[in-house]
Design a protein around this motif. Structure first.
Motif, PDB file in Angstrom:
ATOM      1  N   PHE A   1       3.054  44.201 -37.452  1.00 24.57           N
ATOM      2  CA  PHE A   1       4.113  43.283 -37.045  1.00 24.57           C
ATOM      3  C   PHE A   1       4.229  43.390 -35.534  1.00 24.57           C
ATOM      4  CE2 PHE A   1       8.438  42.346 -35.810  1.00 24.57           C
ATOM      5  CZ  PHE A   1       8.821  41.284 -36.612  1.00 24.57           C
TER       6      PHE A   1
ATOM      7  N   TYR B   1       4.443  47.262 -34.974  1.00 26.71           N
ATOM      8  CA  TYR B   1       4.896  48.112 -36.064  1.00 26.71           C
ATOM      9  C   TYR B   1       3.887  48.069 -37.203  1.00 26.71           C
ATOM     10  CZ  TYR B   1       9.387  47.709 -33.641  1.00 26.71           C
ATOM     11  OH  TYR B   1      10.378  47.740 -32.692  1.00 26.71           O
TER      12      TYR B   1
ATOM     13  N   ILE C   1       2.741  48.013 -41.027  1.00 29.04           N
ATOM     14  CA  ILE C   1       3.246  47.403 -42.249  1.00 29.04           C
ATOM     15  C   ILE C   1       2.350  47.833 -43.401  1.00 29.04           C
ATOM     16  CG2 ILE C   1       3.548  45.216 -43.460  1.00 29.04           C
ATOM     17  CD1 ILE C   1       5.461  45.396 -41.217  1.00 29.04           C
TER      18      ILE C   1
ATOM     19  N   TYR D   1      -1.594  39.789 -38.952  1.00 26.39           N
ATOM     20  CA  TYR D   1      -0.641  39.948 -37.874  1.00 26.39           C
ATOM     21  C   TYR D   1       0.585  39.119 -38.184  1.00 26.39           C
ATOM     22  CZ  TYR D   1      -4.760  41.635 -35.371  1.00 26.39           C
ATOM     23  OH  TYR D   1      -5.892  42.311 -35.003  1.00 26.39           O
ATOM     24  N   PHE D   2       1.736  39.779 -38.217  1.00 28.14           N
ATOM     25  CA  PHE D   2       3.002  39.069 -38.329  1.00 28.14           C
ATOM     26  C   PHE D   2       3.638  39.026 -36.946  1.00 28.14           C
ATOM     27  CE2 PHE D   2       2.223  40.874 -42.522  1.00 28.14           C
ATOM     28  CZ  PHE D   2       2.405  39.770 -43.322  1.00 28.14           C
ATOM     29  N   TYR D   3       4.080  37.855 -36.533  1.00 27.83           N
ATOM     30  CA  TYR D   3       4.730  37.709 -35.233  1.00 27.83           C
ATOM     31  C   TYR D   3       6.201  37.420 -35.475  1.00 27.83           C
ATOM     32  CZ  TYR D   3      -0.081  37.181 -33.757  1.00 27.83           C
ATOM     33  OH  TYR D   3      -1.414  37.386 -33.549  1.00 27.83           O
ATOM     34  N   GLY D   4       7.048  38.063 -34.699  1.00 32.12           N
ATOM     35  CA  GLY D   4       8.471  37.812 -34.879  1.00 32.12           C
ATOM     36  C   GLY D   4       9.296  38.629 -33.919  1.00 32.12           C
TER      37      GLY D   4
ATOM     38  N   CYS E   1      11.680  42.063 -33.751  1.00 35.51           N
ATOM     39  CA  CYS E   1      12.005  43.275 -34.498  1.00 35.51           C
ATOM     40  C   CYS E   1      13.522  43.492 -34.539  1.00 35.51           C
ATOM     41  CB  CYS E   1      11.303  44.484 -33.894  1.00 35.51           C
ATOM     42  SG  CYS E   1      11.970  45.065 -32.326  1.00 35.51           S
TER      43      CYS E   1
END
Lengths: 138, 138
Positions: free
Chosen positions: A77, A86, A88, A127-130, A132
């Motif tokens: 992430f 991070y 996951i 890959y997660f984009y966001g 945190c």
DNA sequence: TTATTATCAATAATGATTACTAATTAGATT
DNA sequence: AATCTAATTAGTAATCATTATTGATAATAA
């Protein structure tokens, strides 16, 4: 070509195994310089490349490359606000990924359909984009 | 700053929409030069950056960046042998991804567990690495 | 038509990564 | 333990993708 153990390799791998911060080559260079003041950045890059070939580490190709000694199947992430990465855990993901034809009733089949038709998968990266939680609280 | 439509933007987007080859900035430059012989590579990069900000295109950050005007939720299979990138449809993936607390019995929940705890996901990219069928036949 | 300003072409600068080379050193051989 | 030799390194130069700069061009408003 017989591989030799050197303090450079040892200390770089030790550092990577001690952290979950997904450091860049530059980060690693600055860190290991505390123990090896004469190490050069080129050496760090070369050693990281050999570790990657031997599957001792993973390269995360998001903007500047970052490195991870956690080789268990997992994903990342990326916080677009603080740039932290991070780990996951996605249990049972890779294990099932090439099982086309098997587990037809399985969840994977329902979700992913028949995308395996393009070829044989050796590896994957998610890959997660966001944003945190830490950054969301600011 | 009011955006202006220019032939450079129009032709770059038209080309990206016409292909599934995931071209690099250089590839795009060489292609659109057939219609715009005086365009410069910097212009291509600048226009791609604005398209990306406006979510008209996706950037694939694998080695040199490659671009994709297909903005429907989908993923990519990268052939490590020929370096081609193939589109992969993964239906219902993003749609369900932030539904923690909902669909508790759903397949997603079972597979992905509670990984959403690190933050709010805006987007994701899945890269599958392997050998495509064409290369497997060689 | 003229003024304003986004956009452009051309080119220089940047920054991450790789390549090169002479010096060093790990591990084998004596 | 001393010597050998090939792998590895430090230091530095080169490369290459991408970004920044700048003066010129052109789209839109006045």
């Amino acid at each position: 070509m017989i591989e030799r153990m050197t303090s450079q390799k040892e200390i770089i791998l030790k550092y990577l195994k001690s952290t979950t911060s997904h450091p860049s080559a530059e980060d690693i260079y600055l860190e290991v310089r505390k123990e090896l003041p004469r190490i050069s950045l080129g050496t760090v890059y070369r050693i990281l490349a050999t570790f990657k070939n031997k599957k001792k580490i993973i390269e995360i190709a998001h903007e500047v490359s970052r490195y991870d000694a956690n080789t268990d199947p997992h994903s990342h992430f990326i916080c677009e606000s603080c740039d932290n990465i991070y780990d996951i855990e996605i249990p049972n993901f890779k294990k099932n990924i090439n099982k086309r034809g098997h587990n037809k009733a399985s969840c994977l089949k329902k979700i992913f359909g028949d995308f395996i038709k393009v070829g044989k998968i050796n590896n994957y990266q998610i890959y997660f984009y966001g944003k945190c939680k830490k950054c969301s609280k600011k």
